[in-house]
Design a protein around this motif. Structure first.
Motif, PDB file in Angstrom:
ATOM      1  N   GLY A 179       9.249  -2.747  -1.419  1.00 14.42           N
ATOM      2  CA  GLY A 179       8.442  -3.896  -1.636  1.00 14.42           C
ATOM      3  C   GLY A 179       8.562  -3.620   0.160  1.00 14.42           C
ATOM      4  O   GLY A 179       8.754  -2.368   0.886  1.00 14.42           O
ATOM      5  N   HIS A 180       8.142  -4.725   0.936  1.00 15.00           N
ATOM      6  CA  HIS A 180       8.080  -4.896   2.388  1.00 15.00           C
ATOM      7  C   HIS A 180       8.617  -6.175   3.024  1.00 15.00           C
ATOM      8  O   HIS A 180       8.265  -6.936   1.742  1.00 15.00           O
ATOM      9  CB  HIS A 180       6.638  -4.197   2.348  1.00 15.00           C
ATOM     10  N   GLN A 181       8.179  -5.999   3.835  1.00 11.90           N
ATOM     11  CA  GLN A 181       8.930  -7.013   4.715  1.00 11.90           C
ATOM     12  C   GLN A 181       7.613  -8.501   4.851  1.00 11.90           C
ATOM     13  O   GLN A 181       7.587  -9.768   5.910  1.00 11.90           O
ATOM     14  CB  GLN A 181       9.259  -7.252   5.951  1.00 11.90           C
ATOM     15  N   THR A 182       6.466  -8.210   4.882  1.00  9.78           N
ATOM     16  CA  THR A 182       5.441  -8.573   5.037  1.00  9.78           C
ATOM     17  C   THR A 182       4.604  -8.631   4.399  1.00  9.78           C
ATOM     18  O   THR A 182       4.948  -9.120   2.837  1.00  9.78           O
ATOM     19  CB  THR A 182       4.323  -7.209   5.792  1.00  9.78           C
ATOM     20  N   PHE A 183       3.564  -9.959   4.442  1.00  5.27           N
ATOM     21  CA  PHE A 183       3.205 -10.474   2.387  1.00  5.27           C
ATOM     22  C   PHE A 183       2.178  -9.916   2.200  1.00  5.27           C
ATOM     23  O   PHE A 183       2.295  -9.728   0.915  1.00  5.27           O
ATOM     24  CB  PHE A 183       2.188 -11.941   3.579  1.00  5.27           C
ATOM     25  N   LYS A 184       1.751  -9.501   3.204  1.00  9.02           N
ATOM     26  CA  LYS A 184       0.992  -7.873   2.133  1.00  9.02           C
ATOM     27  C   LYS A 184       1.611  -6.586   2.459  1.00  9.02           C
ATOM     28  O   LYS A 184       1.750  -6.175   3.489  1.00  9.02           O
ATOM     29  CB  LYS A 184      -0.462  -8.097   2.077  1.00  9.02           C
ATOM     30  N   GLY A 185       1.226  -5.637   1.458  1.00 14.39           N
ATOM     31  CA  GLY A 185       1.856  -4.677   1.941  1.00 14.39           C
ATOM     32  C   GLY A 185       1.526  -3.574   0.266  1.00 14.39           C
ATOM     33  O   GLY A 185       1.552  -3.745  -0.618  1.00 14.39           O
ATOM     34  N   VAL A 186       0.750  -2.751   0.664  1.00 13.02           N
ATOM     35  CA  VAL A 186       0.296  -1.380  -1.269  1.00 13.02           C
ATOM     36  C   VAL A 186       0.307  -0.351  -0.672  1.00 13.02           C
ATOM     37  O   VAL A 186      -0.367   0.387  -0.835  1.00 13.02           O
ATOM     38  CB  VAL A 186      -1.001  -2.346  -1.345  1.00 13.02           C
ATOM     39  N   ALA A 187       1.688  -0.049   0.294  1.00  7.71           N
ATOM     40  CA  ALA A 187       1.606   1.396  -0.034  1.00  7.71           C
ATOM     41  C   ALA A 187       2.482   1.694  -1.078  1.00  7.71           C
ATOM     42  O   ALA A 187       3.618   1.688  -1.192  1.00  7.71           O
ATOM     43  CB  ALA A 187       2.888   1.915   1.365  1.00  7.71           C
ATOM     44  N   GLY A 188       2.108   3.002  -1.640  1.00  9.60           N
ATOM     45  CA  GLY A 188       2.636   3.461  -2.980  1.00  9.60           C
ATOM     46  C   GLY A 188       2.834   2.636  -4.407  1.00  9.60           C
ATOM     47  O   GLY A 188       2.208   1.252  -3.929  1.00  9.60           O
TER      48      GLY A 188
ATOM     49  N   THR B 412      -0.065  -0.070   5.670  1.00  6.88           N
ATOM     50  CA  THR B 412      -1.377  -0.270   4.663  1.00  6.88           C
ATOM     51  C   THR B 412      -1.166  -1.738   3.957  1.00  6.88           C
ATOM     52  O   THR B 412      -0.306  -1.831   3.355  1.00  6.88           O
ATOM     53  CB  THR B 412      -2.289   0.365   4.383  1.00  6.88           C
ATOM     54  N   GLN B 437       8.350   7.620  -7.546  1.00  9.23           N
ATOM     55  CA  GLN B 437       7.471   7.585  -7.751  1.00  9.23           C
ATOM     56  C   GLN B 437       6.883   8.826  -8.278  1.00  9.23           C
ATOM     57  O   GLN B 437       5.860   8.193  -9.622  1.00  9.23           O
ATOM     58  CB  GLN B 437       6.767   6.938  -6.798  1.00  9.23           C
ATOM     59  N   ALA B 455      -2.249   8.530  -3.038  1.00 13.09           N
ATOM     60  CA  ALA B 455      -1.704   7.428  -3.990  1.00 13.09           C
ATOM     61  C   ALA B 455      -0.211   7.136  -3.081  1.00 13.09           C
ATOM     62  O   ALA B 455       0.766   6.357  -2.535  1.00 13.09           O
ATOM     63  CB  ALA B 455      -1.760   6.453  -4.682  1.00 13.09           C
TER      64      ALA B 455
END
Lengths: 456, 456
Positions: A179-188, B412, B437, B455
């Motif tokens: 995951g990510h520490q940001t609200f949004k994130g779509v890496a992988g 991203t 992944q 991706a």
């Protein structure tokens, strides 16, 4: 078994392992019905990520199953001990590691109790939104394991929607961060989403980064009493059609009202045969409450003119509507969800089933989500149970599931499949989908030591 | 290649396959920079699930890669053709199969354009919340592939939050259904979440069940001009600290304002060096807007006294701030997200980088989410480009990514990794996470025919 205990104690320390019978008994099950009682070999209380990793490595080497456990408030048997297993209780990993008020996030260990996190962030004007009825005792880790819902999800989403990132110990003892520490994130790929709700079968969650929401400054609560349950269920749709999104929309049937009266000395049953509780919050709370009152009255409800405080007391009662009762083989609480438009018909079908199978029924519903908790039960008479009654209870349960699926529903809205609901999973998911999940499980846990026989 | 074309035409029909050079050129790339241009072998336009299944089976047998494509508005190269591939354009599968107004759901084919769905559900007082800037042309299938965001996500969530269920054709041509028709559902692993954002590398989405939200009856829009970008970024935090959750909070720097003035004849640059656009909606919109105005004025903003309509026009301009420009190797738009508290510092760092590497910079941000779209570019002079400038551009891009990760961000926020951002993924995700992944990819697509090289 002595070896297992000695081995684990040697690894994490004596004070973190127990094999006393009273402890084994206490930790053997969660709050779900028990169909295959097993005593664990030991209960381990890790205090750090390193402890968890060491225990996993040790169990992997010895071929011992690991059943992770939060507060044990689950009602699907996800934390029931299985054969040749240890219970890994994460209750001592209960530190709030960070509250990032400006980022509107927090980082917690899995054993942090839901209500404790909420108390900690409230001074910042923030809240952790998912609020299962067990929020005063259930842990964030347990909430993540089951992707727990609660009363506020229609507006604020379920656990998944508040989880940004996870620290997870995998079956080989390695630690990953997703995951990510940001609200949004779509890496992988969304590994975080895959792990949330996987009931500890893919990895053991040892850290959770959550997104916080704004604590509403204004809350309005409306209690609407109805002459029957179907009219109350129709009220849910009427609020939706008025395009108001309440934070809470709870539906209680007559049986639930009677039970609350018994437990708390209230007079709900005298006021109606069904109760719809609606809570609006935020800057528009008052305006929304006005609309809600109007549409519910138009639908035949007696809407309380009493102050919001009184209606709020009813919401508190609702949160306790499971009372002290724990489900067992004579009393089974379900968790189906149906498309909202099917609520009324489904409730009518439940009532027919109770009559048909001569079993007791009460229903509460997170109605905004179409998520119903019918409880079916039979009376025990002086420790003797009519075997025919047991069979009727099981038939009623099966029928209620079949009916929920027939109207486009699911067998579990928020409690998880655990161990108890496995018998129904094949009715919801065809073999190809189940096989895909088994292969994902194999990929994460080739030896099958992580909470085997649960979830999928 | 003739064989491939003949084979596909034989399977789905001549009118659904093309290998004309102009078509191949048109469908070879999306709107991202191209680093490895490849012409597809053919472009196929399936019109049904059966068509997609037949094409996948045929390509699987022939060992030809499949690059699924919606409207081709992606900006990460997720739909760029790769070696030995066909483009599978889902644009003809554009039927809205069901609008279930009472359930607040809809079922669509992947080629339905985002704005078309919104127009179709608006008469019911409903909306499909995710609104990427490309919403007038991008498809729901493409939005699902990238887990697209947009302007409204801070309040309404990203695509994942609006997707309940998927129909997916797997690499062997089989069809599965994931998820549930209900708002909540936790039966088994979250395959739906795993597939959303997987950019067509795990399966081809041929059907989407979405949850709809309520179309707000009241909207207030505030335009706040600032003397500099840092003060405007600080305004975002001030709104958060006031615990107001706007639907939209967009931040535009001076470069963006100048560009909009050039394109549309507006006078934004004369009114400030930075603009913060805030939109509140719902029953509390007016009260929220009052609070927003107050805190922004306190932070040094000149808040428009003009009618909301004028500010709304600015939001429309903002939606077009990418203008007609398409990114190429001389102009690269990024998509980093950072924790909200780091917005101000990160923007300052970007400005330093532009100066250091002598490149042009403009920044827009979905500031409520901490999601920034900096665009770095260099000027081309009469088709000649200074190779040193190209190198400086790449250095600026790399530096901006490193800096975003250093402050806890992601490479991203909403565009996806595609092909273009792969070079940075290893900086965000350690090898163990990437390997996991890859193994999931292998499980779903052992022959590697589904959108290879994207991706992950």
């Amino acid at each position: 078994m002595g070896n297992v205990l000695d081995g684990l104690a040697g690894i994490v320390g004596d004070d973190k392992v127990t094999a006393k019978e009273e402890d084994l008994l206490r930790y053997a099950v969660d709050q779900a019905p028990v169909t295959d009682f097993q005593l664990p070999l030991a209960v381990v209380f890790p205090e750090s990520v390193a402890d968890v990793q060491a225990v996993v490595r040790s169990c992997a080497a010895a071929g011992i199953a690991i059943v992770p456990r939060g507060a044990g408030t689950g009602v699907s048997g996800g934390a029931h001990a299985t054969r040749n297993s240890i219970i890994l209780s994460l209750e001592r990993m209960d530190r709030i590691l960070a509250i990032n008020a400006d980022d509107e996030t927090a980082v917690v260990e899995p054993g942090v109790v839901n209500a404790v996190l909420n108390e900690a962030v409230a001074p910042y004007g923030l809240m952790y939104a998912p609020d299962p009825a067990s929020f005063r005792s259930s842990t964030i880790g347990g909430n993540v394991a089951t992707n727990a819902g609660g009363l506020r999800c229609a507006k604020y989403g379920v656990t998944r929607d508040s989880v940004l990132a996870l620290d997870v110990v995998l079956a080989d003892g390695s630690l990953i961060h997703t995951g990510h520490q940001t609200f949004k994130g779509v890496a992988g790929y969304d590994l975080t989403g895959l792990l949330v709700g996987s009931e500890g079968t893919l990895g053991i969650v040892v850290g959770v980064t959550v997104r916080l929401k704004y604590l509403p400054q204004e809350v309005h609560t409306i209690a609407a009493f109805y002459p029957d349950f179907r009219s109350a269920a129709a009220g849910v749709l009427a609020v939706g059609k008025a395009r108001v999104q309440p934070a809470i929309m709870e539906l209680l049937d007559g049986g639930t009202l009677a039970q609350l009266d018994d437990l708390y000395g209230s007079d709900l049953r005298a006021r109606g045969r069904s109760l719809l509780l609606v809570q609006t919050d935020g800057f528009g709370a008052a305006a929304e409450a006005d609309v809600v009152r109007r549409v519910l009255q138009a639908g035949g409800a007696t809407v309380t003119t009493e102050a919001s405080a009184e209606a709020e007391r009813l919401v508190e009662l609702r949160r306790h509507s499971r009372g002290a009762e724990v489900d067992d083989e004579y009393r089974v609480g379900e968790d189906v969800a149906v498309p909202r438009s099917r609520l009324v018909d489904y409730v009518a079908a439940l009532e027919s089933m109770a009559a048909q199978y001569q079993v007791q029924l009460k229903v509460v519903a997170h109605a905004g989500d179409g998520n119903l908790h019918p409880t079916f039960w039979i009376e025990r008479q002086a420790d003797a149970v009519d075997p025919d009654a047991m069979e009727r209870l099981q038939s009623a349960l099966d029928h209620s599931i079949t009916e929920a699926l027939a109207v486009g529903g699911t067998i579990t809205g928020e409690h998880g499949v655990g161990q108890y609901k496995l018998r129904w999973l094949g009715q919801e998911q065809p073999e190809a989908v189940r096989e895909l999940q088994r292969r994902i499980k194999d990929l994460f846990d080739p030896s099958g030591i992580l909470n085997p026989g649960k979830a999928i």
